[in-house]
Design an enzyme around this catalytic site. Structure first.
Site, mmCIF file in Angstrom:
data_model
loop_
_atom_site.group_PDB
_atom_site.id
_atom_site.type_symbol
_atom_site.label_atom_id
_atom_site.label_comp_id
_atom_site.label_asym_id
_atom_site.label_seq_id
_atom_site.Cartn_x
_atom_site.Cartn_y
_atom_site.Cartn_z
ATOM 1 N N SER A 56 57.349 -12.734 -43.893
ATOM 2 C CA SER A 56 56.119 -11.968 -43.701
ATOM 3 C C SER A 56 55.073 -12.286 -44.763
ATOM 4 C CB SER A 56 56.427 -10.473 -43.712
ATOM 5 O OG SER A 56 57.262 -10.119 -42.621
ATOM 6 N N GLU A 72 62.847 -4.328 -55.348
ATOM 7 C CA GLU A 72 61.526 -4.729 -55.854
ATOM 8 C C GLU A 72 61.401 -4.638 -57.368
ATOM 9 O OE1 GLU A 72 61.108 -3.625 -51.569
ATOM 10 O OE2 GLU A 72 62.051 -2.691 -53.317
ATOM 11 N N PHE A 85 55.185 -1.614 -51.645
ATOM 12 C CA PHE A 85 56.372 -1.787 -52.472
ATOM 13 C C PHE A 85 56.064 -2.608 -53.722
ATOM 14 C CE2 PHE A 85 58.035 -2.074 -47.950
ATOM 15 C CZ PHE A 85 58.300 -0.723 -47.861
ATOM 16 N N HIS A 124 49.982 -7.372 -46.905
ATOM 17 C CA HIS A 124 50.046 -6.148 -46.109
ATOM 18 C C HIS A 124 49.441 -4.948 -46.836
ATOM 19 C CE1 HIS A 124 52.823 -8.837 -44.132
ATOM 20 N NE2 HIS A 124 52.935 -8.019 -43.106
ATOM 21 N N ASP A 169 52.450 -0.181 -38.563
ATOM 22 C CA ASP A 169 53.468 0.281 -39.523
ATOM 23 C C ASP A 169 53.156 1.680 -40.048
ATOM 24 O OD1 ASP A 169 54.690 -2.092 -39.105
ATOM 25 O OD2 ASP A 169 54.394 -2.900 -41.119
#
Length: 322
Positions: free
Chosen positions: A44, A68, A93, A119, A127
């Site tokens: 992604s 993360e 994140f 994103h 989402d």
């Protein structure tokens, strides 16, 4: 002025995230010792394209899994060995879940780590609000030693990643999921600490970043038809901010509208207001997320629903003109 996209080039839509992996591969091919650390989202974020570009680069992509905080610490360790370390993941994140590690490991020690999540903003679309990061610019610009870059299109994202790679110390590059029209020529070169006047005007200055730059240009076209001359500035570098360019525009036009796909609290609008309060107090309006979370929907729907599109910018300009 920097070179703008031609009318034909402007029709080509690409996501800013699409620049990530291919640009890392280009930098590696130029001899820069870049590495990427991702948290199980390399498809992604497109860092996988870096590893796939050349067999020699496969060992430069590290997948920490859904961990993360560890991603940031691994990148910090790689930076300590002399690498130029980029981190991936989604913005919610890659900045929110790891804020402590960015603050106390990367920034406190001034390590050569580039926080480059994808994103960000409402461009995440379906989402929903849990994944639409709208506070990341505020978080990152508040950190000592961190620089913040928000590219408007694919070409600007390539330029931003190149600036980040060649700038020692922490840099944040904000990228999105949605495909957006081209604003700049494919080979544009942008600089840290610079804002770019993309259209000159005399009645109002529209200062924008990221996906809002193209919306600001559309708004300026609509305003011209109504007899309003709008200057459009791409504040590509939010920290350090090019206060000189923005102040000069504010002095010329006497009015400023700021547009960002981010909360109106702590982001570009706050940075511009701080700069003008010190040098040139100016009437202002803010187009952005009004202290709220996002919702699930398509990108274009959300831009309209939350008042982030060109129509919202036109409305803000008409309000300040009144």
């Amino acid at each position: 002025m920097v070179q703008r996209a031609t009318a034909e080039q402007a029709q080509r839509k690409m996501a800013t995230r699409a620049a990530f992996g291919v640009t890392l591969a280009e930098l590696a091919g130029e001899g820069l010792d870049v590495v990427a650390v991702d948290a199980d989202l390399s498809g992604s974020t497109t860092t996988k394209k870096f590893a796939d570009a050349d067999a020699a680069y496969a060992g430069r992509l590290f997948n920490t899994g859904i961990a993360e905080q560890n991603m940031i610490d691994v990148a910090a360790g790689l930076a300590l060995t002399g690498k130029v370390a980029f981190t991936g993941s989604f913005a919610v994140f890659g900045t929110g879940r790891v804020y402590d590690q960015i603050r106390n490991t990367v920034c406190y020690s001034d390590l050569n780590v580039k926080i480059a999540p994808t994103h960000a903003g409402v461009s995440v679309g379906p989402d929903g609000g849990s994944h639409q990061m709208l506070e990341d610019i505020s978080l990152m610009r508040g950190l000592p030693r961190m620089r913040v870059l928000v590219p408007a299109d694919y070409a600007a994202a390539r330029a931003a990643l190149r600036v980040a790679a060649r700038t020692p110390g922490p840099v944040y590059v904000r990228m999105g999921r949605a495909s957006v029209p081209s604003v700049y020529a494919p080979d544009v070169q942008l600089e840290l600490g610079r804002a770019y006047v993309l259209r000159e005007g005399t009645d109002v200055a529209i200062v924008a970043c990221g996906v809002e730059v193209e919306q600001a240009l559309k708004a300026a076209d609509a305003l011209e038809a109504r007899g309003v001359s709008a200057e459009v500035i791409d504040a590509f570098s939010i920290k350090p901010l090019d206060a000189d360019t923005i102040v000069a525009s504010a002095r010329k036009t006497g009015r400023v509208v700021v547009a960002e796909e981010h909360s109106v609290i702590g982001g570009l609008g706050s940075a511009v207001a701080e700069a003008l309060a010190c040098a040139c107090p100016t009437p202002m309006r803010f187009v952005g997320m009004d202290d709220c979370f996002g919702k699930s929907g398509e990108f274009e729907e959300l831009m309209s629903y939350f008042g982030l599109d060109d129509a919202a910018i036109v409305e803000a300009v008409e309000s300040i003109m009144a």
